[in-house]
Design an enzyme around this catalytic site. Structure first.
Site, PDB file in Angstrom:
ATOM      1  N   GLU A  95      25.716  13.557  24.461  1.00 35.34           N
ATOM      2  CA  GLU A  95      25.067  13.103  23.227  1.00 35.34           C
ATOM      3  C   GLU A  95      24.567  11.667  23.349  1.00 35.34           C
ATOM      4  O   GLU A  95      23.463  11.359  22.898  1.00 35.34           O
ATOM      5  CB  GLU A  95      26.014  13.247  22.039  1.00 35.34           C
ATOM      6  CG  GLU A  95      26.234  14.676  21.594  1.00 35.34           C
ATOM      7  CD  GLU A  95      24.986  15.352  21.028  1.00 35.34           C
ATOM      8  OE1 GLU A  95      24.048  14.656  20.591  1.00 35.34           O
ATOM      9  OE2 GLU A  95      24.947  16.594  21.027  1.00 35.34           O
ATOM     10  N   GLU A  99      20.482  11.168  23.041  1.00 34.26           N
ATOM     11  CA  GLU A  99      19.939  10.448  21.897  1.00 34.26           C
ATOM     12  C   GLU A  99      19.415   9.065  22.242  1.00 34.26           C
ATOM     13  O   GLU A  99      18.476   8.586  21.599  1.00 34.26           O
ATOM     14  CB  GLU A  99      20.999  10.330  20.795  1.00 34.26           C
ATOM     15  CG  GLU A  99      21.346  11.662  20.168  1.00 34.26           C
ATOM     16  CD  GLU A  99      22.309  11.548  19.006  1.00 34.26           C
ATOM     17  OE1 GLU A  99      22.718  10.424  18.651  1.00 34.26           O
ATOM     18  OE2 GLU A  99      22.649  12.604  18.446  1.00 34.26           O
ATOM     19  N   GLU A 143      15.464  15.481  16.887  1.00 31.01           N
ATOM     20  CA  GLU A 143      15.832  14.075  17.060  1.00 31.01           C
ATOM     21  C   GLU A 143      14.631  13.195  17.417  1.00 31.01           C
ATOM     22  O   GLU A 143      14.790  12.014  17.708  1.00 31.01           O
ATOM     23  CB  GLU A 143      16.892  13.947  18.168  1.00 31.01           C
ATOM     24  CG  GLU A 143      18.176  14.659  17.849  1.00 31.01           C
ATOM     25  CD  GLU A 143      19.126  14.729  19.032  1.00 31.01           C
ATOM     26  OE1 GLU A 143      20.339  14.844  18.771  1.00 31.01           O
ATOM     27  OE2 GLU A 143      18.683  14.693  20.197  1.00 31.01           O
TER      28      GLU A 143
END
Length: 189
Positions: A95, A99, A143
């Site tokens: 993650e 991100e 995202e």
């Protein structure tokens, strides 16, 4: 803190109500004075959240739109533990990289929390990541509008305490790291 007492409550059965691509709803039934009471529970695979901390005590926050609260929030890099067999630390590493593009040399598990224990079975693993190195983010489709910025840990903690950070998981993790630094004389190694 009061000792946790043992009680006879338990779930006697659990029935799926809805299965979505990421989360679902199940109905948990518990005994209640000779009767049964049903509770709707958010079925959640679990989550991870990462306090990425640089040597200069800056933390990395990301901002994205959260449909559940209908606004953009500044939060820690975080996500689901939704890959079969993936250990929580590996999910945290994934993650953070997906991100933000950043990776970390050192990882410390801070705590396991239940962010919404009254309605969700979610357990989120909080991590501290240090020894950071930049890279290229590999964001998922939802995202793409994400922003990121480095913030002084003290400023982020002030924002958490003042209520300017709505995400409880983010606020708690920042407060934990600040307290660890205080206790360890400023070192996070």
């Amino acid at each position: 803190m009061p000792e946790q007492q043992e009680h006879a409550e338990h779930v006697v059965r659990s029935e799926p109500v809805y299965d979505g691509p990421k989360v679902g709803v199940r109905r948990a039934v518990v005994p209640d004075g000779g009767e049964e009471r049903a509770y709707d529970v958010l079925a959640h695979p679990g989550g991870v959240a990462v306090v990425a901390l640089r040597e200069d005590r800056q933390v990395l926050l990301v901002e994205q739109f959260r449909p559940a609260v209908e606004q953009r929030l500044w939060q820690l890099p975080m996500g689901f533990q939704d890959r079969e067999g993936e250990p929580p630390e590996q999910a945290a590493r994934r993650e953070l990289h997906e991100e933000t593009g950043w990776s970390a040399e050192r990882w410390r598990h801070l705590r396991t929390v239940a962010p919404a224990a009254g309605v969700s079975e979610e357990r989120t693993e909080l991590y501290l990541a240090t020894g950071l190195a930049p890279g290229e983010a590999e964001r998922e489709d939802d995202e793409q509008g994400m922003e990121q910025r480095w913030v002084a840990l003290d400023e982020a903690v002030d924002d958490a305490v003042a209520g300017r950070l709505l995400c409880g998981t983010t606020s708690l993790a920042l407060l934990l790291v600040a307290e660890l630094l205080r206790r360890d004389g400023g070192s996070v190694a």
